[in-house]
Each structure stands twice: as C-alpha cells, then as structure tokens.
Design a protein around this motif. Structure first.
Motif, PDB file in Angstrom:
ATOM      1  N   ASP A   1      -5.638  -6.585   9.133  1.00  0.00           N
ATOM      2  CA  ASP A   1      -4.772  -5.772   9.980  1.00  0.00           C
ATOM      3  C   ASP A   1      -3.688  -6.623  10.633  1.00  0.00           C
ATOM      4  O   ASP A   1      -2.514  -6.254  10.647  1.00  0.00           O
ATOM      5  N   GLY A   2      -4.102  -7.791  11.161  1.00  0.00           N
ATOM      6  CA  GLY A   2      -3.131  -8.655  11.815  1.00  0.00           C
ATOM      7  C   GLY A   2      -2.094  -9.196  10.840  1.00  0.00           C
ATOM      8  O   GLY A   2      -0.889  -9.238  11.144  1.00  0.00           O
ATOM      9  N   ALA A   3      -2.534  -9.594   9.640  1.00  0.00           N
ATOM     10  CA  ALA A   3      -1.598 -10.116   8.647  1.00  0.00           C
ATOM     11  C   ALA A   3      -0.653  -9.027   8.174  1.00  0.00           C
ATOM     12  O   ALA A   3       0.556  -9.255   8.017  1.00  0.00           O
ATOM     13  N   ALA A   4      -1.186  -7.821   7.961  1.00  0.00           N
ATOM     14  CA  ALA A   4      -0.339  -6.723   7.497  1.00  0.00           C
ATOM     15  C   ALA A   4       0.733  -6.392   8.529  1.00  0.00           C
ATOM     16  O   ALA A   4       1.887  -6.113   8.182  1.00  0.00           O
ATOM     17  N   ALA A   5       0.358  -6.417   9.805  1.00  0.00           N
ATOM     18  CA  ALA A   5       1.333  -6.129  10.857  1.00  0.00           C
ATOM     19  C   ALA A   5       2.445  -7.169  10.872  1.00  0.00           C
ATOM     20  O   ALA A   5       3.626  -6.843  11.042  1.00  0.00           O
ATOM     21  N   LEU A   6       2.065  -8.438  10.665  1.00  0.00           N
ATOM     22  CA  LEU A   6       3.077  -9.497  10.639  1.00  0.00           C
ATOM     23  C   LEU A   6       4.000  -9.358   9.439  1.00  0.00           C
ATOM     24  O   LEU A   6       5.218  -9.555   9.543  1.00  0.00           O
TER      25      LEU A   6
ATOM     26  N   SER B   1      10.106 -17.450  13.359  1.00  0.00           N
ATOM     27  CA  SER B   1       8.878 -17.555  14.144  1.00  0.00           C
ATOM     28  C   SER B   1       7.739 -16.762  13.495  1.00  0.00           C
ATOM     29  O   SER B   1       6.602 -17.249  13.399  1.00  0.00           O
ATOM     30  N   VAL B   2       8.030 -15.550  13.024  1.00  0.00           N
ATOM     31  CA  VAL B   2       7.002 -14.738  12.361  1.00  0.00           C
ATOM     32  C   VAL B   2       6.578 -15.391  11.052  1.00  0.00           C
ATOM     33  O   VAL B   2       5.388 -15.426  10.712  1.00  0.00           O
ATOM     34  N   ARG B   3       7.539 -15.926  10.343  1.00  0.00           N
ATOM     35  CA  ARG B   3       7.243 -16.613   9.085  1.00  0.00           C
ATOM     36  C   ARG B   3       6.343 -17.818   9.309  1.00  0.00           C
ATOM     37  O   ARG B   3       5.388 -18.073   8.564  1.00  0.00           O
ATOM     38  N   ALA B   4       6.635 -18.590  10.357  1.00  0.00           N
ATOM     39  CA  ALA B   4       5.808 -19.754  10.679  1.00  0.00           C
ATOM     40  C   ALA B   4       4.397 -19.333  11.076  1.00  0.00           C
ATOM     41  O   ALA B   4       3.412 -20.008  10.740  1.00  0.00           O
TER      42      ALA B   4
ATOM     43  N   ALA C   1       5.454 -17.558  -1.470  1.00  0.00           N
ATOM     44  CA  ALA C   1       4.714 -16.303  -1.581  1.00  0.00           C
ATOM     45  C   ALA C   1       4.998 -15.401  -0.392  1.00  0.00           C
ATOM     46  O   ALA C   1       5.150 -14.178  -0.541  1.00  0.00           O
ATOM     47  N   ILE C   2       5.063 -15.976   0.805  1.00  0.00           N
ATOM     48  CA  ILE C   2       5.352 -15.182   2.003  1.00  0.00           C
ATOM     49  C   ILE C   2       6.735 -14.570   1.909  1.00  0.00           C
ATOM     50  O   ILE C   2       6.945 -13.393   2.241  1.00  0.00           O
ATOM     51  N   ASP C   3       7.713 -15.345   1.441  1.00  0.00           N
ATOM     52  CA  ASP C   3       9.085 -14.837   1.360  1.00  0.00           C
ATOM     53  C   ASP C   3       9.224 -13.718   0.327  1.00  0.00           C
ATOM     54  O   ASP C   3      10.050 -12.818   0.489  1.00  0.00           O
ATOM     55  N   ARG C   4       8.430 -13.776  -0.731  1.00  0.00           N
ATOM     56  CA  ARG C   4       8.595 -12.816  -1.825  1.00  0.00           C
ATOM     57  C   ARG C   4       7.643 -11.617  -1.744  1.00  0.00           C
ATOM     58  O   ARG C   4       7.795 -10.663  -2.499  1.00  0.00           O
ATOM     59  N   PHE C   5       6.677 -11.677  -0.854  1.00  0.00           N
ATOM     60  CA  PHE C   5       5.648 -10.640  -0.817  1.00  0.00           C
ATOM     61  C   PHE C   5       6.173  -9.375  -0.157  1.00  0.00           C
ATOM     62  O   PHE C   5       6.892  -9.416   0.840  1.00  0.00           O
ATOM     63  N   ALA C   6       5.784  -8.242  -0.749  1.00  0.00           N
ATOM     64  CA  ALA C   6       6.072  -6.929  -0.153  1.00  0.00           C
ATOM     65  C   ALA C   6       4.740  -6.284   0.206  1.00  0.00           C
ATOM     66  O   ALA C   6       3.819  -6.248  -0.618  1.00  0.00           O
ATOM     67  N   PRO C   7       4.587  -5.791   1.438  1.00  0.00           N
ATOM     68  CA  PRO C   7       3.295  -5.235   1.876  1.00  0.00           C
ATOM     69  C   PRO C   7       2.765  -4.128   0.983  1.00  0.00           C
ATOM     70  O   PRO C   7       1.549  -3.925   0.901  1.00  0.00           O
TER      71      PRO C   7
ATOM     72  N   ALA D   1      -3.141  -6.476  -1.251  1.00  0.00           N
ATOM     73  CA  ALA D   1      -3.604  -7.628  -0.472  1.00  0.00           C
ATOM     74  C   ALA D   1      -2.730  -8.840  -0.759  1.00  0.00           C
ATOM     75  O   ALA D   1      -2.399  -9.133  -1.909  1.00  0.00           O
ATOM     76  N   PHE D   2      -2.388  -9.562   0.301  1.00  0.00           N
ATOM     77  CA  PHE D   2      -1.511 -10.718   0.151  1.00  0.00           C
ATOM     78  C   PHE D   2      -2.154 -11.801  -0.697  1.00  0.00           C
ATOM     79  O   PHE D   2      -1.489 -12.443  -1.517  1.00  0.00           O
ATOM     80  N   GLU D   3      -3.468 -12.032  -0.519  1.00  0.00           N
ATOM     81  CA  GLU D   3      -4.096 -13.120  -1.254  1.00  0.00           C
ATOM     82  C   GLU D   3      -4.068 -12.901  -2.761  1.00  0.00           C
ATOM     83  O   GLU D   3      -4.025 -13.864  -3.532  1.00  0.00           O
ATOM     84  N   SER D   4      -4.048 -11.653  -3.205  1.00  0.00           N
ATOM     85  CA  SER D   4      -3.976 -11.365  -4.633  1.00  0.00           C
ATOM     86  C   SER D   4      -2.645 -11.820  -5.219  1.00  0.00           C
ATOM     87  O   SER D   4      -2.555 -12.143  -6.403  1.00  0.00           O
ATOM     88  N   TYR D   5      -1.622 -11.821  -4.386  1.00  0.00           N
ATOM     89  CA  TYR D   5      -0.308 -12.286  -4.826  1.00  0.00           C
ATOM     90  C   TYR D   5      -0.126 -13.780  -4.561  1.00  0.00           C
ATOM     91  O   TYR D   5       0.465 -14.501  -5.361  1.00  0.00           O
TER      92      TYR D   5
END
Length: 300
Positions: free
Chosen positions: A38-43, A58-61, A99-105, A109-113
């Motif tokens: 939940d926290g990661a998805a919100a970010l 800041s959010v990216r970091a 991965a963070i820059d290219r990921f779309a919610p 799941a983020f870890e799958s990408y």
C-alpha cells in the motif's frame, strides 16, 4: 550517486525477541526486502503526478531507499563472478532507479517488473564491462551455453570431461559454435606479457614468444624489384656489380681484372646502381619520355 543500505538494528543481549508469528501469518508474509504494497503503491501514484523538480526527486529517493535491499539481494546472486560486491551493488542500484523511472502502477506489482530489470542491468554489466577484450555478444552467449552444459555434464554420475561432441549433443549447437564457446571460456581475462610460461628458473615469459621484424622480407622484396632491370644491364656492368657486391672485390681489383681504370669502374657502378634503383622505385623514364628529352636537346 552512491547508495547505502538501510541500517537494521539487531536486538541487544537479553532483549526479548519478537514473538513468533502463527503458521498462517508466516505463510502469507512478504519477503523481508519487500516494502508494504500500500505504501509503495501510494508513492508510485504520487511520483506519476509530479513533474521534474525537488519534490519528485524526494519521492524517487524514498522509493529507492525502500527497494534498495531487494536490489542488493539480487546483486548478491552474482558475488562469485569475480567482481567486487560494492560494484555489483552500485550496478543493481542503477537498475533499480531505471525500474522506478519506467514503472507504471497499472502494470501490477513493482517487484515483478523491477527484478528482471535489475537482473538485466547486472548481466549487462558483466557482458559489457568485465571482459578484458571486446567479444561479440553472440560469442558471449555461446560461452555461457557451453559453460552451463559442461557443468551439467560433469555432474552426471560416472561422467568424464565432456568432449565437443558431448556438449554439441547436449545443447543442440553445432561443433563450430561449441568450439567458439570453449575458446571464449579462456578469453574472459587476459594474461600479462610478463607472465611466466612455466614454473622454472629459465625466466621465459610470453614476451619471448613474440616475433620480431625479419629484415629478410625487405631484402626479398628489394631483390624482386631489382631483378628485371639487372637482367637488362650490359653483361660487363652485371659482372662488375657481381664482383663488387657479391664477391666483395674492391674497385681497384675489378679495374685490374678488366684492364680498365678504377675511375671508369666507379662510374659504371654508380650509373648501373642509379638505373636499377630508378627502375625498382618506379622513377625510371619511359621510352617515350627519353625520346622527348632527346628531341628537346636536338631542337636547341
């Protein structure tokens, strides 16, 4: 940008450990390096709404810090490849940022990408940065196939050192591809030219095996270049050149043998050498050029 792992506090001596979770709770628990979904998805949702600037950085970091333990864990899988662990962690952290820059919610799941992205970044590092010599990607892939097949075949009960044919049968590669892969197995790193050839006191190293420039090649070229013009020289001039340069006779000795003056022998040698040299270097005048010179002289 240098990434540092998050500190994890260990319980002090005598301090109570966390209570054991139930069997069901343990079965549904997420891996210790995975943040709260939940926290990661919100970010990630917030990151997608921000433009470039301090707030987005800041959010990216913050996301990077949350997922950094996962990146380090992936880097740890490659610890036995000969690269420093700190370098591998830096590469994995770079893959995490990508991965963070290219990921779309909405992808799930983020870890799958992120896991394939980070793993690919580390593998790319090995492919592009750790070879002493630049080897084509196809040959690198053949090397990996041959290495894995060789390892699998050696582990079979009663197995022996696999041959090229064994590896070709196991992998479905051609014998030529297996040979290229086996050669690449020895090409990952290079030896210094000062490396000793054998464990003895002779002091021989790889430098001693290198060839040197053989002056005989230049001599052979010069002989071929001069051969035709030497054949066109008058017989007496050929004899003089032979006695001077092949028999080592002096000009006075040649003059005495032929019954002429030493000065005449010197002029013949100079003229003959100039003629042969001009022909060998391509500077000899063509017949029509010689006739043109004669006509110009007669005209004056």
């Amino acid at each position: 940008m240098v990434f540092t792992p998050m500190a994890v506090r260990a319980p002090a001596p005598g301090e109570d450990q966390a209570p054991a979770r139930s069997k069901n709770a343990a079965a549904t628990a997420r891996p210790p390096y995975t943040p709260s979904p939940d926290g990661a998805a919100a970010l990630f949702t917030r990151l997608g709404t921000l433009n470039a600037g301090p707030e987005r950085s800041s959010v990216r970091a913050e996301l990077t810090e949350l997922w950094l333990p996962m990146a380090y864990r992936i880097a740890g899988r490659f610890h036995d490849r000969g690269e420093a662990m700190e370098d591998l962690r830096q590469v994995a952290a770079l893959g995490l940022v990508k991965a963070i820059d290219r990921f779309a919610p909405d992808r799930g799941a983020f870890e799958s990408y992120a896991i394939p992205t980070i793993t690919g970044e580390v593998k790319r590092h090995f492919r592009d940065r750790t070879w002493s010599l630049r080897v084509p990607r196809r040959v690198q892939e053949l090397r990996n196939q041959v290495r894995i097949a060789r390892r699998d075949l050696i582990q079979l009960p009663g197995s022996h050192e696999p041959t090229t044919a064994d590896i070709a049968t196991h992998t479905g590669l051609t014998h030529e591809d297996v040979a290229a892969g086996m050669e690449a197995l020895e090409s990952y790193s290079t030896l210094s030219l000062d490396a000793a050839l054998a464990a003895d006191d002779d002091g021989y190293n790889l430098t001693d095996t290198l060839g040197t420039i053989d002056p005989g090649y230049d001599l052979a070229v010069d002989r071929e270049a001069a051969k035709n013009e030497l054949r066109r020289l008058p017989e007496r001039e050929r004899s003089i050149l032979y006695m001077r340069f092949f028999e080592g006779m002096t000009q006075s000795g040649i003059a005495e043998k032929l019954g002429v003056s030493q000065m005449h022998v010197s002029r013949l040698i100079t003229r003959s050498c100039a003629r042969v040299r001009a022909e060998a270097t391509g500077q000899a005048k063509k017949p029509h050029e010689i006739q043109h010179v004669k006509d110009a002289i007669e005209a004056h």
